[in-house]
Scaffold this active site. Structure first.
Site, short mmCIF file in Angstrom:
data_model
loop_
_atom_site.label_atom_id
_atom_site.label_comp_id
_atom_site.label_asym_id
_atom_site.label_seq_id
_atom_site.Cartn_x
_atom_site.Cartn_y
_atom_site.Cartn_z
N ASP A 194 0.82 -1.22 0.00
CA ASP A 194 0.00 0.00 0.00
C ASP A 194 0.85 1.27 0.00
OD1 ASP A 194 1.00 -0.41 2.48
OD2 ASP A 194 -0.89 -0.10 3.56
N HIS A 245 23.93 6.08 -18.99
CA HIS A 245 22.84 6.19 -18.02
C HIS A 245 23.17 5.50 -16.70
CE1 HIS A 245 19.77 6.95 -21.50
NE2 HIS A 245 20.50 8.00 -21.21
N ASP A 280 25.54 14.13 -13.54
CA ASP A 280 24.42 14.66 -14.32
C ASP A 280 23.23 14.69 -13.37
OD1 ASP A 280 22.33 15.21 -16.06
OD2 ASP A 280 23.03 13.83 -17.62
N ASP A 304 18.72 20.56 -15.78
CA ASP A 304 19.47 19.39 -16.25
C ASP A 304 20.91 19.83 -16.49
OD1 ASP A 304 20.34 17.07 -17.45
OD2 ASP A 304 19.05 17.22 -19.22
N HIS A 326 25.83 10.28 -28.49
CA HIS A 326 24.50 10.85 -28.25
C HIS A 326 24.41 12.22 -28.91
CE1 HIS A 326 25.98 13.60 -25.08
NE2 HIS A 326 26.64 12.58 -24.56
N HIS A 377 18.40 18.56 -26.05
CA HIS A 377 16.97 18.25 -26.17
C HIS A 377 16.20 19.43 -25.61
CE1 HIS A 377 17.34 17.37 -21.84
NE2 HIS A 377 18.42 16.68 -22.15
N HIS A 381 13.17 15.71 -20.93
CA HIS A 381 13.20 15.66 -22.39
C HIS A 381 11.84 16.19 -22.82
CE1 HIS A 381 16.45 12.26 -22.34
NE2 HIS A 381 16.87 13.39 -21.84
N GLU A 427 24.85 19.74 -24.50
CA GLU A 427 25.54 18.74 -23.68
C GLU A 427 26.44 17.78 -24.45
OE1 GLU A 427 22.95 15.57 -22.15
OE2 GLU A 427 21.23 16.78 -22.76
N TYR A 447 33.47 9.87 -24.33
CA TYR A 447 33.49 8.68 -23.45
C TYR A 447 34.47 7.68 -24.05
CZ TYR A 447 29.21 11.25 -22.72
OH TYR A 447 28.33 12.28 -22.53
N ARG A 459 31.21 14.84 -19.76
CA ARG A 459 30.09 15.56 -20.40
C ARG A 459 29.98 16.90 -19.71
NH1 ARG A 459 26.68 11.90 -20.29
NH2 ARG A 459 25.41 12.27 -18.45
N GLU A 497 27.12 19.92 -19.52
CA GLU A 497 25.73 20.18 -19.94
C GLU A 497 25.18 21.43 -19.26
OE1 GLU A 497 22.85 17.14 -18.76
OE2 GLU A 497 21.48 17.86 -20.31
#
Ligand code: GLY
Ligand code: MN
Ligand code: MN
Length: 431
Positions: free
Chosen positions: A33, A236, A253, A264, A343, A347, A354, A378, A382, A399, A401
């Site tokens: 619950d 990710h 990130d 972001d 990538h 976005h 996104h 961004e 890698y 990265r 961003e």
């Protein structure tokens, strides 16, 4: 509330005639619950400002336009356990709907509201249980055909109209996005000061949650990525359970959600406070790619111009670092750069991290950037261990961003409070 009302009126205008149905998100059980923290549907919220679950918006266009909310009843027993509910009467007055009814009246009222409407605007396919329920109402209307009642014969996706509206942020939205960005930037500053070799990634994730919540953000905008060393090469990565090592970089990130609006931000910095020569070479390349991309974010360019600009810088840099071979044009043409940059460069950003909105126009061309749009920039790099990769670069993942607001003359970076140059990061880490 005026802004939400104006959005409903704008959508009613765009519909021309017909009826629109916009439902909010369901509550989701985590186990037994216990529920996941509730998050309203972004489309529903954009049109209503109403945050309770079990709610539905109906808009009727044409000669007698109106907006109708269906929501939960006041219920003292439930309110003692779960908290305040508006109920239809208060919701109608406070949120400026023309009519409001109990959610329990949906099955009784909806067939009538759907009767003799030519068009139904609804996002068919987004939620199977709503699809089934609305199909049931439509079948009830169709069953009355011999009495001269007609059902909508045309179903169109209501989100198409709203996507287009959501793409252009109003001053109120921009203000919220700036505040969301400021909180996230403060959290990145805090992380730079708290990082030490020997700490765990989740300890740094906790610093973000601390800063987000104490500044009034309701939630992270997405699961934070706190990736030390080689973990940064998993795009990710969010296990966030490894120890931070002296000599490694840390890629974070992380952004927050404030009154529905996401920030972001990604920053990458050395665990020990000082970039090594190899780390600095790759970092400066990604930073230059980001600067080139940001320089393209203005209303004379289309959506893809920043990505192309970043790729151009990265491709040459990969050659200079001996990650790629041949000419820049050949690296771009063959896609060899994808081994290290797989990538896209950004976005749309807004209620969803996104965010809603098409990237191409109706002719299939990249759409032009326009003042009021908000997006991320961004680029990254890698470098996984591989035979064709110089060993001193192995496991470097970077990265950078930021969040940009397109202005009449260019863009404004709303996340610039988070340190980004090598000198600024090293200085922030000394504090
Ligand atoms: N944090 C999600 C993204 O950068 O797209
Ligand atoms: Mn992003
Ligand atoms: Mn991100």
């Amino acid at each position: 509330m005026n802004e939400f009302k104006a959005r409903r009126q704008q959508l009613i205008q765009a519909m021309g005639n017909g009826i629109a149905i916009v439902t909010t998100a369901p509550e989701v059980i985590r186990n037994r619950d216990s529920h996941y923290p509730y998050r309203f549907d972004s489309y529903f919220y954009y049109l209503t400002g109403f945050k309770e679950p079990e709610a539905m918006l109906v808009l009727i266009a044409g000669v007698d336009p109106k907006s109708i909310l269906f929501c939960r009843d006041k219920d003292m027993e439930r309110e003692i356990w779960d908290g305040f509910r508006y109920g239809a009467d208060a919701a109608k007055a406070l949120f400026a709907f023309d009519e409001a009814y109990s959610f329990k009246q949906l099955d009784e009222m909806m067939p009538n509201l759907l009767s003799n409407q030519e068009k139904l605007f609804f996002s068919l396919g987004a939620d199977a249980s709503w699809d089934a329920r609305i199909t049931g109402w439509l079948n009830q209307v169709k069953a009355q055909a011999r009495s001269g009642v007609s059902a909508p014969n045309d179903i169109a996706d209501v989100r198409k109209f709203v996507d287009e509206m959501r793409l252009y942020k109003s001053p109120v939205e921009v203000d919220l996005m700036r505040r969301s960005a400021n909180i996230a930037a403060a959290a990145h500053n805090r992380a730079m000061q708290k990082v030490r070799a020997g700490k765990m990634e989740y300890e740094i994730e906790a610093e973000f949650l601390h800063e987000f919540y104490r500044k009034g953000a309701q939630s992270p905008a997405y699961t934070s990525i706190v990736a030390g060393g080689a973990n940064a090469c998993t795009l990710h990565y969010n296990a966030n359970n490894c120890e931070l090592k002296d000599g490694d970089l840390l890629l974070i990130d992380a952004g927050c959600e404030l009154d529905g609006y996401a920030s972001d931000i990604t920053r990458t910095f050395p665990v020990n406070g000082k970039f090594s020569a190899a780390q600095k070479d790759v970092y400066e390349l990604v930073l230059a790619a980001q600067a080139a991309a940001i320089a393209q974010v203005n209303p004379s360019n289309h959506w893809n111009a920043p990505h192309d600009a970043a790729l151009d810088v990265l491709a040459q840099g990969f050659i200079d670092l001996k990650l790629c071979q041949g000419s820049k044009d050949a690296v771009l043409e063959s896609g060899a750069y994808r081994q290290f940059y797989m990538h896209r460069t950004g976005h749309w950003l807004g209620l969803d991290v996104h965010d809603a909105g098409e990237y191409k126009d109706k002719h299939g061309d990249w759409r032009m950037l326009q003042a009021g749009m908000t997006l991320t920039v961004e680029p990254g790099c890698y470098i996984r261990p591989a035979d064709n990769v110089p060993q001193h670069l192995w496991n470097i993942g970077i990265r950078i961003e930021d969040d940009a607001l397109v202005t009449e003359s260019g863009c404004e970076i709303i996340t610039s409070d988070a340190p980004k140059t090598v000198a600024d990061i090293e200085a922030a880490m000394q504090k």
